[in-house]
Scaffold this active site. Structure first.
Site, PDB file in Angstrom:
ATOM      1  CG  ASN A 141      50.959  -6.327  -8.538  1.00 15.37           C
ATOM      2  OD1 ASN A 141      50.156  -7.169  -8.964  1.00 15.37           O
ATOM      3  ND2 ASN A 141      51.455  -6.364  -7.319  1.00 15.37           N
ATOM      4  NE  ARG A 184      53.270 -10.166  -7.483  1.00 17.57           N
ATOM      5  CZ  ARG A 184      52.447 -10.251  -6.453  1.00 17.57           C
ATOM      6  NH1 ARG A 184      51.474  -9.391  -6.309  1.00 17.57           N
ATOM      7  NH2 ARG A 184      52.612 -11.189  -5.568  1.00 17.57           N
ATOM      8  CG  HIS A 206      56.055 -13.385  -1.307  1.00 17.07           C
ATOM      9  ND1 HIS A 206      55.735 -14.001  -0.128  1.00 17.07           N
ATOM     10  CD2 HIS A 206      55.031 -12.539  -1.560  1.00 17.07           C
ATOM     11  CE1 HIS A 206      54.580 -13.560   0.330  1.00 17.07           C
ATOM     12  NE2 HIS A 206      54.120 -12.663  -0.535  1.00 17.07           N
ATOM     13  N   GLY A 236      51.214 -11.019   3.548  1.00 27.44           N
ATOM     14  CA  GLY A 236      51.549 -12.378   3.114  1.00 27.44           C
ATOM     15  C   GLY A 236      53.003 -12.595   3.506  1.00 27.44           C
ATOM     16  NE  ARG A 264      47.156 -16.067   1.755  1.00 22.97           N
ATOM     17  CZ  ARG A 264      47.977 -15.206   1.160  1.00 22.97           C
ATOM     18  NH1 ARG A 264      49.210 -15.025   1.611  1.00 22.97           N
ATOM     19  NH2 ARG A 264      47.578 -14.524   0.104  1.00 22.97           N
ATOM     20  N   GLY A 270      56.812  -5.505   4.722  1.00 20.05           N
ATOM     21  CA  GLY A 270      56.248  -4.575   5.712  1.00 20.05           C
ATOM     22  C   GLY A 270      56.681  -4.824   7.148  1.00 20.05           C
ATOM     23  CG  ASN A 279      58.198  -0.746   8.524  1.00 17.94           C
ATOM     24  OD1 ASN A 279      58.767   0.343   8.539  1.00 17.94           O
ATOM     25  ND2 ASN A 279      57.634  -1.252   7.445  1.00 17.94           N
ATOM     26  CD  GLU A 330      57.359  -8.144  -4.456  1.00 14.39           C
ATOM     27  OE1 GLU A 330      56.899  -7.254  -3.707  1.00 14.39           O
ATOM     28  OE2 GLU A 330      56.814  -9.235  -4.618  1.00 14.39           O
TER      29      GLU A 330
HETATM   30  P1  AMP Z   1      53.264  -5.690   3.206  1.00 15.16           P
HETATM   31  O1  AMP Z   1      52.304  -6.799   2.896  1.00 15.16           O
HETATM   32  O2  AMP Z   1      54.679  -6.006   2.836  1.00 15.16           O
HETATM   33  O3  AMP Z   1      52.808  -4.355   2.711  1.00 15.16           O
HETATM   34  O4  AMP Z   1      53.282  -5.554   4.817  1.00 15.16           O
HETATM   35  C1  AMP Z   1      52.145  -5.250   5.562  1.00 15.16           C
HETATM   36  C2  AMP Z   1      52.439  -5.513   7.024  1.00 15.16           C
HETATM   37  O5  AMP Z   1      53.525  -4.666   7.441  1.00 15.16           O
HETATM   38  C3  AMP Z   1      51.260  -5.199   7.955  1.00 15.16           C
HETATM   39  O6  AMP Z   1      51.050  -6.285   8.859  1.00 15.16           O
HETATM   40  C4  AMP Z   1      51.768  -3.986   8.699  1.00 15.16           C
HETATM   41  O7  AMP Z   1      51.275  -3.951   9.961  1.00 15.16           O
HETATM   42  C5  AMP Z   1      53.255  -4.209   8.730  1.00 15.16           C
HETATM   43  N1  AMP Z   1      53.937  -2.975   9.122  1.00 15.16           N
HETATM   44  C6  AMP Z   1      54.050  -1.834   8.447  1.00 15.16           C
HETATM   45  N2  AMP Z   1      54.667  -0.914   9.216  1.00 15.16           N
HETATM   46  C7  AMP Z   1      54.939  -1.504  10.410  1.00 15.16           C
HETATM   47  C8  AMP Z   1      55.545  -1.093  11.633  1.00 15.16           C
HETATM   48  N3  AMP Z   1      56.001   0.139  11.764  1.00 15.16           N
HETATM   49  N4  AMP Z   1      55.677  -1.974  12.659  1.00 15.16           N
HETATM   50  C9  AMP Z   1      55.205  -3.220  12.538  1.00 15.16           C
HETATM   51  N5  AMP Z   1      54.604  -3.670  11.395  1.00 15.16           N
HETATM   52  C10 AMP Z   1      54.488  -2.824  10.362  1.00 15.16           C
END
Ligand code: AMP
Length: 396
Positions: A8, A89, A178, A210, A239, A329, A333, A382
């Site tokens: 990527n 990607r 995505h 995103g 965004r 994310g 989580n 991915e």
């Molecule tokens: P990504 O773009 O998939 O890497 O996701 C990033 C997002 O995941 C960010 O807004 C992070 O705050 C969120 N994130 C990661 N760990 C946690 C958590 N333990 N609780 C809430 N949000 C999380």
């Protein structure tokens, strides 16, 4: 067993994962960041241990050399010939690619033509492709498009109600994003359900920095929330998601800004960050909300409401929903995000299992046995989709 590199390439980064296929085992992964600087970062993970170096990396070609030499020096591969294929990607495949393809000069030309639609991403992918083609001239390379999975949308779903010539002349329509993530978690959901994907109606929620939502019927995407660009859909980390387009002209006039400057604010200073004024990170927002910050709570609530709106609309368009999947994310989580979203659609007969929802980063059913819709947390991957498609195409 074949070793496949999933790549990527961003404008100043190069993320990679070397996978053993078809076993789908990650051999190693890493990232080169801040490419172009004297103090770039190179991180590689071997057997769960992260090694980080700060070093000068002039351009992507140098980054690729560093990674490939390191794989040999660390004994991960004995020679470059062990790499059977490289999958890249690609964010924007426009209307031209409905599946992954082997990269040749025509494919490079088409990805170049589509740079207009993804000015931040496609040029960076092209640099990555060029660097790997030079470093591994005898290895087949594959392009895996974020948009390909959404090419099954019908015209009523992907067309905007704007002058038709805009579509004919400039390809103005929804393309989505995505796609590899939505496809992967939908397939995993079908496995967990123990049913063929052809028999399922699935809504996938890719909630990261995103974020996008897809409606998947019988394994095919029939609608998705992102549009011509990733700005459309639900509010995200920075965004805005959907707004009335006249806001752009209004703010241009009031703040004496250009259209590009306002669009920049809608892409980079809106969403969680814009509403809360605190952060684009959902962890920060949740923490500040518990400390009493109302705007942090509002930023999250706006997003949860819009997610519920999409699910409601897709419920109708799909003719019901069997499964909802949370991924990326935030989806993987944030216990609170999952619980708030499902609470807002409880009228559809969704019953959250609060104990099961106390989970992070592993595949799990989070609804009660009596729930009319089953909801899962499924970590996305991915790179596996990229490696699967690469293996398939290099083997043909
Ligand atoms: P990504 O773009 O998939 O890497 O996701 C990033 C997002 O995941 C960010 O807004 C992070 O705050 C969120 N994130 C990661 N760990 C946690 C958590 N333990 N609780 C809430 N949000 C999380």
């Amino acid at each position: 067993m074949k070793k496949i590199m999933a790549v990527n390439a961003g404008s100043s980064s190069l993320k990679f994962q070397l996978l053993a296929m078809p076993e789908e085992i990650t051999i190693t992964e890493g990232i080169v960041e801040r490419i172009g600087l004297q103090d770039a970062y190179y991180t590689i993970v071997i057997n769960g241990d992260k090694e980080k170096q700060v070093l000068p990396v002039k351009d992507h070609a140098v980054a690729v050399d560093i990674v490939l030499n390191d794989l040999i020096n660390k004994g991960i591969i004995k020679s470059l010939e062990e790499i059977s294929g490289v999958g890249h990607r690609i964010v924007q495949g426009g209307g031209s690619f409905d599946k992954s393809v082997l990269i040749d000069e025509d494919v490079v030309a088409e990805i170049t033509r589509l740079c207009d639609l993804a000015p931040l991403h496609n040029p960076a992918h092209l640099i990555g492709i060029k660097a790997f083609r030079e470093a591994l001239p005898n290895v087949k390379q594959v392009a895996v498009f974020d948009t390909a999975f959404h090419q099954t949308m019908s015209k009523e779903a992907y067309m905007y109600a704007v002058p038709y010539e805009w579509y004919e002349k400039y390809g103005i329509r929804k393309y989505g994003a995505h796609g590899t993530s939505h496809q992967y978690v939908a397939l995993e959901a079908a496995k967990l359900e123990g049913k063929p994907i052809e028999d399922l109606k699935i809504v996938t929620l890719h909630l990261g920095n995103g974020a996008s939502i897809s409606a998947i019927k019988g394994g095919k995407c029939i609608d998705t929330s992102m549009g011509l660009t990733p700005l459309e859909g639900i509010p995200m980390g920075t965004r805005s998601g959907n707004i009335d387009p006249t806001v752009v002209e209004y703010i241009c006039n009031k703040e004496n800004l250009s259209v590009s400057e306002v669009l920049d604010a809608l892409n980079k200073k809106s969403g969680y960050l814009g509403v809360s004024g605190v952060s684009n990170d959902s962890r920060d927002l949740e923490k500040c909300m518990y400390e009493g910050n109302e705007r942090c709570k509002l930023a999250l609530d706006i997003q949860y409401k819009r997610i519920a709106d999409y699910i409601g609309s897709y419920y109708v368009y799909l003719g019901g929903i069997d499964v909802i999947v949370f991924t990326a994310g935030i989806g993987e989580n944030s216990e609170r995000c999952r619980s708030e979203v499902l609470r807002r659609i409880s009228v559809l007969g969704v019953e959250l299992d609060e104990e099961a929802n106390k989970v992070r980063g592993k595949a799990q059913l989070i609804t009660k046995p009596t729930s009319k819709i089953r909801a899962y947390l499924i970590p996305t991957n991915e790179e596996i989709v990229i490696a699967r498609d690469t293996l398939k195409l290099i083997s043909q």
